[in-house]
Design an enzyme around this catalytic site. Structure first.
Site, mmCIF file in Angstrom:
data_model
loop_
_atom_site.group_PDB
_atom_site.id
_atom_site.type_symbol
_atom_site.label_atom_id
_atom_site.label_comp_id
_atom_site.label_asym_id
_atom_site.label_seq_id
_atom_site.Cartn_x
_atom_site.Cartn_y
_atom_site.Cartn_z
ATOM 1 N N ASP A 43 0.816 -1.224 0.000
ATOM 2 C CA ASP A 43 0.000 0.000 0.000
ATOM 3 C C ASP A 43 0.844 1.266 0.000
ATOM 4 O OD1 ASP A 43 -2.060 -1.877 0.364
ATOM 5 O OD2 ASP A 43 -2.021 -1.635 2.541
ATOM 6 N N GLU B 38 -11.117 1.331 -4.056
ATOM 7 C CA GLU B 38 -10.439 1.744 -2.814
ATOM 8 C C GLU B 38 -9.141 2.467 -3.152
ATOM 9 O OE1 GLU B 38 -9.641 -1.840 -0.612
ATOM 10 O OE2 GLU B 38 -8.755 -2.842 -2.330
#
Length: 580
Positions: free
Chosen positions: A73, A250
């Site tokens: 991430d 997302e």
């Protein structure tokens, strides 16, 4: 990997996001034993993946992933010639590792943003809880860096922290009044106006299918560091094409280029269908129109048995490089020979072509290669030298003689400093009365597994006093899936044993009685899915214990969750494993 366990875990995370009670540090630290703990010295980690041996670097190349092991991430920002990048850390401590570079090639590890346990305390959470999916943004208007992240512990929820200089540490977390995950902050009008975008559930009663999510935007009050009530708006519903039931839109990031606003998101879930998509608008609050050429990055279209596979690519962020060309950082995985993911989701990089209306990751829609060109003007690849973070194949040696312990050594659910001390002989661990299977801070100094083929060895000076005492090496995917290779007692005798824990159930693979006359050498070697644990009583001649065992339980395929495998120097005063 099947997606359902990830969705289930994330749903549970969201369900309990605000249900944790803040506890004082004093109440949550495990009790320490008074007896002398093990002393570890001469740790050697060596990575030896074929992909790097078969693809040597040319002078103008560097390897991707730039951060190997569990660094997923990624988010990135720039101030002048300085680049800063953050990644998810879950229940590892400190939270949110941060890196610095001058050229996007050579990176230094600055430790963790959330390093104060009184403010971030993942003491009673599973390893895939804690914090994940951070964003980092520099605001030139007030010369301030903002790191924003979702914390699944301590009742924090979505938080933001600030600093004028990431080299000097960060301020205290500020709680933000919105739910959902994956927040990112964007500044407009030369930094005078702020917006936060994030993933959230659809409005109540409007969820159309499992995995249906939305992207929201809020206006942000820079003076008071809070979202402005009533300004929230859904700007993407479901994904690029709601009629196709896209899942898990997302990881949103907002950018402004040539007077227009671009929203880049991950879509498809962190797994084989993962991708990166992009939208455009004339306003940061929409409406946003998807690009006709989405996805702009994915690996989902290629044969599953392809050689040197990189998969799951997505969850990206963009930055303008030193050559005035865009680059994207994103997560991906490098499965082993059994197509299992043991090294976790790693940080990759690609150049990005933004000469047209929409950015496109160069070679991001073909099977990813292990090397990319250095930005024009960058003349030296210093990775692994002079304090720069290594990648490719490398050897890391730790003698615990430096005043400052390398930031790659981390704690789990609490600070490493709570159980370690440096002595003249090496690093001493004072054991907690905590078993590796408990969701509490453990007295284990962890290092991320960064290669599919690696070895990790250490010398241990240790004589257990009772059957409750155990010390050695642990290979851990999470609290319910791990191997423990350690020294303990059975009656008056000393044993070395190998324990496999799967779904929380432990089994002794092998054990043997030993006589300790001097420090032992312990070693774990892995070649793909095959792991071997060995010990030496004289420092040179090694005895294998348990044969070759499967690394299946160290993969996210089997164990679930979001992390990669960790290997650690372990000690406990709450051993429940009986030597046989």
């Amino acid at each position: 990997m099947k997606q359902k366990p990830i969705f289930f875990l994330l749903s549970i995370s969201l369900l309990f996001l605000f249900s944790f009670n803040e506890a004082t540090v004093k109440d949550t630290l495990p009790k320490k034993k008074i007896e002398r703990g093990p002393i570890f010295s001469n740790v050697v980690y060596q990575g030896d993946d074929d992909i790097y041996k078969n693809n040597p670097l040319k002078p103008d190349e560097f390897y991707s992933p730039v951060l190997q092991g569990c660094y997923p991430d990624p988010a990135i920002t720039r101030k002048g010639d300085d680049y800063y990048m953050v990644c998810s850390s879950f229940a590892m401590f400190p939270g949110v590792p941060v890196f610095h570079s001058k050229d996007l090639v050579n990176w230094t590890d600055l430790g963790g943003v959330l390093n104060n346990v009184s403010e971030f305390n993942p003491h009673n959470t599973g390893i895939s809880q804690g914090v994940y999916a951070p964003g980092i943004t520099y605001n030139p208007h007030n010369d301030t860096f903002y790191m924003i992240v979702t914390a699944f512990s301590g009742g924090l929820g979505n938080i933001i922290v600030k600093t004028k200089d990431p080299m000097k540490g960060w301020g205290s977390p500020v709680k933000l009044a919105f739910e959902g995950i994956d927040p990112c902050i964007f500044f407009d009008d030369n930094g005078k106006k702020g917006y936060i975008v994030h993933n959230d559930a659809p409005d109540k009663g409007k969820e159309l299918y499992q995995g249906h999510r939305v992207i929201k935007v809020w206006e942000y009050d820079l003076e008071n560091d809070k979202v402005i009530p009533g300004t929230d708006k859904i700007i993407v519903d479901g994904g690029v094409d709601l009629s196709k039931k896209p899942i898990w839109i997302e990881a949103p990031h907002l950018y402004k280029k040539d007077g227009r606003y671009y929203l880049m998101c991950a879509e498809g879930g962190t797994g084989g269908n993962h991708s990166e998509v992009i939208f455009v608008s004339d306003s940061p609050k929409g409406p946003f129109k998807p690009a006709s050429n989405n996805p702009i990055l994915t690996q989902r279209y290629f044969p599953k048995d392809r050689a040197d596979k990189v998969d799951w690519a997505g969850h990206a962020d963009l930055v303008l490089g030193p050559d005035n060309k865009y680059y994207g950082v994103f997560l991906g995985v490098r499965p082993n020979d059994k197509d299992r993911v043991n090294t976790g989701r790693e940080t990759f990089m690609l150049p990005v072509d933004w000469s047209g209306v929409f950015p496109v990751f160069e070679n991001g829609l073909v099977p990813l290669e292990p090397k990319i060109k250095m930005p024009e003007g960058v003349t030296e690849n210093k990775t692994g030298k002079g304090g720069f973070f290594p990648n490719g194949n490398f050897t890391f040696t730790e003698n615990f003689t430096s005043e400052k312990l390398d930031y790659r050594w981390i704690g789990l659910r609490g600070p490493r400093e709570n159980f370690i001390s440096v002595t003249k002989k090496g690093l001493q661990i004072t054991p907690f009365e905590v078993n590796i299977k408990e969701v509490k801070p453990t007295s284990t100094l962890f290092y991320r597994q960064m290669h599919n083929t690696f070895s990790f060895a250490t010398t241990i000076d240790y004589k257990p006093a009772s059957e409750k005492d155990l010390a050695g090496i642990v290979c851990l995917q999470n609290e319910r899936f791990n191997y423990v290779f350690g020294i303990t007692k059975k009656g008056k005798d000393t044993y070395i044993l190998l324990e496999r824990t799967e779904k929380g159930q432990s089994k002794i693979i092998a054990s043997t009685k030993i006589e300790i006359k001097k420090p032992l050498r312990l070693q774990v070697k892995a070649k793909g899915d095959n792991y071997e644990f060995s010990y030496s009583l004289n420092g040179t001649d090694f005895e294998n214990l348990g044969g070759s065992v499967s690394g299946d339980i160290l993969s996210t395929n089997v164990a679930g969750g979001f992390t990669g495998a960790l290997v650690g120097l372990h000690a406990t005063a709450a051993n429940d494993t009986k030597a046989e």
